[in-house]
Write an enzyme that holds these catalytic residues in place. Structure first.
Site, PDB file in Angstrom:
ATOM      1  N   GLU A 218      71.058  26.935   6.522  1.00  0.00           N
ATOM      2  CA  GLU A 218      72.110  25.928   6.373  1.00  0.00           C
ATOM      3  C   GLU A 218      71.997  24.994   7.572  1.00  0.00           C
ATOM      4  OE1 GLU A 218      76.938  25.783   6.414  1.00  0.00           O
ATOM      5  OE2 GLU A 218      75.991  27.557   5.552  1.00  0.00           O
TER       6      GLU A 218
ATOM      7  N   ASP B 205      85.251  21.476  11.332  1.00  0.00           N
ATOM      8  CA  ASP B 205      84.527  22.257  12.328  1.00  0.00           C
ATOM      9  C   ASP B 205      85.348  22.499  13.578  1.00  0.00           C
ATOM     10  OD1 ASP B 205      81.731  22.670  11.289  1.00  0.00           O
ATOM     11  OD2 ASP B 205      81.918  20.505  11.015  1.00  0.00           O
TER      12      ASP B 205
END
Length: 267
Positions: free
Chosen positions: A53, A64
């Site tokens: 990923e 995030d």
């Protein structure tokens, strides 16, 4: 080289045959620079990674936590661009058959051009896209060459799980806890139950990510999930090592026991 539509499917079919979960590490492309990213990808596969990923650095990564935000910042400061990331994927793909999924937000690929980006990503060897802020209702793009991985959260209602599952291809990404990415001290006990609920609506493999940070946690999740994603713990280590000649070796040593724990969890 395998067709892009085959790599993810063949990976999970092989894992089912071997009765194990797939280990999926996340790193941010361009951190500390794109040349090191290619080195890290090769080292991660050798350390046991089954699927990579790879994040496209973005200036406003709302999903995030601080570790991945700083990684994106470092990548952008090193000069990483969307075209540069695709060139990096092309470099990796020339040496590896491991499936590659790009983790991104809509803005960078919207600026690139949606259809144009999909064509360029497919040509580079990308297998899937995990677009954090693109709801399936708004996604009418024909993506035969690249699968769109769909996210399901702990708070997703049952009827919406069914809607998301219908639009998903490749695998489902289950977010193991509420909030942003980042290492946690434990795995929430509801993961097993939530995976069972999702499986009532899809036959696709389900990978679990967000908050899994060590071999114990990864091994626990691997007993239930089809794939285990470890990101922030790896990214944090990359940030501490920096642009060092032995970065690939250091990250490989860190990741190897986590990968082993995922692969042997069901034995």
């Amino acid at each position: 080289m395998l067709a892009m539509s085959d790599r993810i499917e063949r990976l999970f079919a092989g894992c089912r045959k071997e009765n194990r979960a797939a280990f999926i590490p996340y790193i941010c492309a361009g951190d500390p620079n794109l040349s090191r990213t290619a080195e890290l990808a090769i080292a991660l596969e050798k350390a046991g990674a089954d699927l990579l990923e790879l994040g496209i650095p973005f200036s406003d990564p709302l999903a995030d936590g601080i570790v991945n935000q700083l990684a994106a910042e470092r990548a952008l400061e090193s000069g990483a661009t969307v075209n540069g990331v695709l060139d990096c994927v092309r470099n990796i793909r020339a040496r590896l058959e491991m499936p590659i999924v790009l983790y991104t937000y809509l803005n960078p690929i919207f600026q690139f051009g949606l259809a144009e980006f999909h064509r360029a990503a497919a040509a580079a060897g990308v297998d899937g896209l995990l677009i954090l802020d693109w709801p399936p209702e708004e996604d009418s793009l024909d993506t035969d060459a690249i699968v769109h991985i769909r996210l399901i959260a702990p708070t997703t209602p049952t009827d919406r799980i069914a809607t998301i599952a219908k639009k998903a291809r490749g695998f489902i990404y289950y977010v193991s806890r509420e909030g942003v990415t980042g290492a946690r001290e434990s795995v929430t006990r509801s993961v097993h139950e939530r995976l069972a609920a999702i499986r009532q609506h899809t036959d696709l493999p389900i990978a679990v990510g967000f908050g899994i940070s060590d071999e114990k946690q990864a091994g626990t999740v691997a007993r239930w999930a089809d794939g285990v994603v470890v990101g922030s713990a790896i990214v944090d280590r990359i940030g501490k090592v920096g642009d060092s000649a032995d970065i690939a070796d250091q990250i490989s040593k860190f990741v190897s026991p986590i990968a082993a724990a995922v692969h042997k969890a069901r034995r």
